[in-house]
Motif scaffolding. Structure first.
Motif, short mmCIF file in Angstrom:
data_model
loop_
_atom_site.label_atom_id
_atom_site.label_comp_id
_atom_site.label_asym_id
_atom_site.label_seq_id
_atom_site.Cartn_x
_atom_site.Cartn_y
_atom_site.Cartn_z
N SER A 184 6.31 -1.36 -2.41
CA SER A 184 5.05 -1.66 -1.94
C SER A 184 4.13 -0.44 -1.76
O SER A 184 2.83 -0.49 -1.62
N ASN A 185 4.77 0.89 -1.56
CA ASN A 185 4.05 2.01 -1.07
C ASN A 185 3.60 2.79 -2.22
O ASN A 185 2.95 3.61 -2.19
N GLU A 186 3.79 2.46 -3.51
CA GLU A 186 3.41 2.80 -4.78
C GLU A 186 2.07 2.59 -5.21
O GLU A 186 1.47 3.04 -6.05
N PHE A 187 1.40 1.55 -4.44
CA PHE A 187 0.19 1.34 -4.79
C PHE A 187 -0.81 0.59 -3.57
O PHE A 187 -0.15 0.05 -2.76
N GLY A 188 -1.99 0.56 -3.62
CA GLY A 188 -2.81 0.25 -2.47
C GLY A 188 -2.95 -1.26 -2.54
O GLY A 188 -2.41 -2.09 -3.64
N ALA A 189 -3.14 -1.91 -1.57
CA ALA A 189 -2.79 -3.52 -1.49
C ALA A 189 -3.92 -4.12 -2.35
O ALA A 189 -3.58 -5.28 -2.95
N TYR A 190 -5.19 -3.45 -2.73
CA TYR A 190 -6.19 -3.92 -3.73
C TYR A 190 -5.36 -4.28 -5.09
O TYR A 190 -5.78 -5.32 -5.67
N TYR A 191 -4.54 -3.54 -5.53
CA TYR A 191 -3.69 -3.70 -6.71
C TYR A 191 -3.04 -4.71 -6.78
O TYR A 191 -2.16 -5.04 -8.01
N LYS A 192 -2.31 -5.27 -5.65
CA LYS A 192 -1.37 -6.18 -5.59
C LYS A 192 -1.56 -7.42 -6.56
O LYS A 192 -0.62 -7.83 -7.39
N ALA A 193 -2.68 -7.72 -6.59
CA ALA A 193 -3.04 -8.92 -7.19
C ALA A 193 -2.96 -8.82 -8.95
O ALA A 193 -2.50 -9.69 -9.85
N TYR A 194 -3.10 -7.53 -9.41
CA TYR A 194 -2.86 -7.12 -10.56
C TYR A 194 -1.36 -7.00 -11.11
O TYR A 194 -0.95 -7.35 -12.17
N VAL A 195 -0.58 -6.43 -10.00
CA VAL A 195 0.79 -6.20 -10.29
C VAL A 195 1.34 -7.30 -10.35
O VAL A 195 2.23 -7.82 -11.23
N ASN A 196 0.95 -8.47 -9.63
CA ASN A 196 1.58 -9.80 -9.43
C ASN A 196 1.40 -10.39 -11.03
O ASN A 196 1.76 -11.50 -11.23
N GLN A 197 0.41 -10.07 -11.79
CA GLN A 197 -0.04 -10.67 -12.91
C GLN A 197 0.98 -10.36 -14.03
O GLN A 197 0.94 -10.78 -15.28
N VAL A 198 2.03 -9.60 -13.97
CA VAL A 198 2.96 -8.66 -14.83
C VAL A 198 4.26 -9.47 -14.87
O VAL A 198 4.82 -9.66 -13.80
N ALA A 232 7.79 8.39 -11.02
CA ALA A 232 8.15 7.96 -9.74
C ALA A 232 6.76 8.71 -8.67
O ALA A 232 6.87 8.47 -7.83
N ARG A 233 6.38 9.76 -9.62
CA ARG A 233 5.65 10.50 -8.62
C ARG A 233 4.28 9.64 -8.05
O ARG A 233 3.76 8.77 -8.98
N ILE A 234 3.92 10.22 -7.01
CA ILE A 234 2.72 9.43 -6.30
C ILE A 234 1.69 10.26 -6.07
O ILE A 234 1.79 11.50 -5.44
N GLY A 235 0.44 9.94 -6.41
CA GLY A 235 -1.00 10.57 -6.13
C GLY A 235 -1.56 9.82 -5.37
O GLY A 235 -1.43 8.69 -4.95
N ILE A 236 -3.00 10.29 -5.17
CA ILE A 236 -4.08 9.32 -4.21
C ILE A 236 -5.33 9.29 -5.26
O ILE A 236 -5.80 10.26 -5.71
N ALA A 237 -5.72 7.96 -5.44
CA ALA A 237 -6.71 7.63 -5.98
C ALA A 237 -7.30 6.59 -5.05
O ALA A 237 -6.84 5.53 -5.02
N SER A 238 -8.79 6.78 -5.40
CA SER A 238 -9.63 5.93 -4.62
C SER A 238 -9.02 5.35 -3.16
O SER A 238 -9.07 4.28 -2.55
N GLU A 239 -8.52 6.80 -2.64
CA GLU A 239 -8.28 6.69 -1.21
C GLU A 239 -6.86 5.87 -1.00
O GLU A 239 -6.51 5.59 0.28
N ASN A 240 -6.18 5.68 -2.14
CA ASN A 240 -4.80 4.66 -1.80
C ASN A 240 -3.64 5.50 -2.54
O ASN A 240 -4.00 6.13 -3.67
N PRO A 241 -2.57 5.31 -2.42
CA PRO A 241 -1.37 5.91 -3.09
C PRO A 241 -1.26 5.10 -4.41
O PRO A 241 -1.66 4.03 -4.40
N MET A 242 -0.73 5.76 -5.22
CA MET A 242 -0.59 5.10 -6.61
C MET A 242 0.52 5.99 -7.31
O MET A 242 0.38 7.06 -7.43
#
Length: 172
Positions: A8-22, A137-147
């Motif tokens: 869950s720390n690999e993406f911002g909460a906003y993207y959870k809805a998209y991740v759940n579509q996979v 596995a690398r994580i950066g910051i985009a739109s003020e969220n980890p990804m």
């Protein structure tokens, strides 16, 4: 790797809805390939008179949404590239409405849009196939969220799946 292996720390909460579509039935690379073919077949079965339909004033057409899917995939692939190359620069968000206003998606043919989507997806596939497990596995910051790099790939798929559901629910 499969989507259920993301943390869950690999993406911002906003993207959870998209991740759940996979679906967790396939790996990231397999799903990038399969989802493209599934989406193109789905779009090819849409009646021609629906491509320019808007279900409400100010809403995008199906062609506008396909253009949006293409643009979003380019943005997320770019983010994945930057993070995979260990670039620690925080990346800004983008305004999807501004993109849509200047993309002229509704002025294009559906065949042209699907050809571009395919070209972009094949470039995305080549990019993701080039990443090793450390890069994914690398994580950066985009739109003020980890990804993470791999989360960006799953978000690309989930975003496309989300819009396919919107087509069914609001356009067809």
């Amino acid at each position: 790797m499969k989507v259920n292996e993301l943390n869950s720390n690999e993406f911002g909460a906003y993207y959870k809805a998209y991740v759940n579509q996979v679906s967790d039935a396939y790996t990231l690379i397999e799903e990038l390939e399969i989802s493209l073919h599934r989406f193109i077949k789905f779009v090819q079965d849409i009646p021609m008179d629906k491509f320019d339909y808007r279900y409400a004033d100010g809403k995008w057409t199906i062609k506008d949404i396909i253009q949006h899917i293409i643009d979003a995939e380019r943005v997320f692939s770019y983010r994945a590239l930057r993070f995979a190359r260990n670039d620690v620069t925080e990346l800004p968000g983008y305004d999807e409405d501004v993109f849509a206003n200047y993309a002229n998606g509704s002025q294009r043919s559906i065949m042209d849009l699907l050809n571009e989507l395919s070209a972009v997806r094949y470039a995305t596939l080549s990019l993701f196939k080039s990443f090793n497990s450390e890069q994914l596995a690398r994580i950066g910051i985009a739109s003020e969220n980890p990804m993470s790099v791999r989360a960006a790939g799953f978000i690309i798929i989930g975003h496309q799946n989300h819009h396919q559901k919107v087509f069914i629910e609001r356009y067809l």
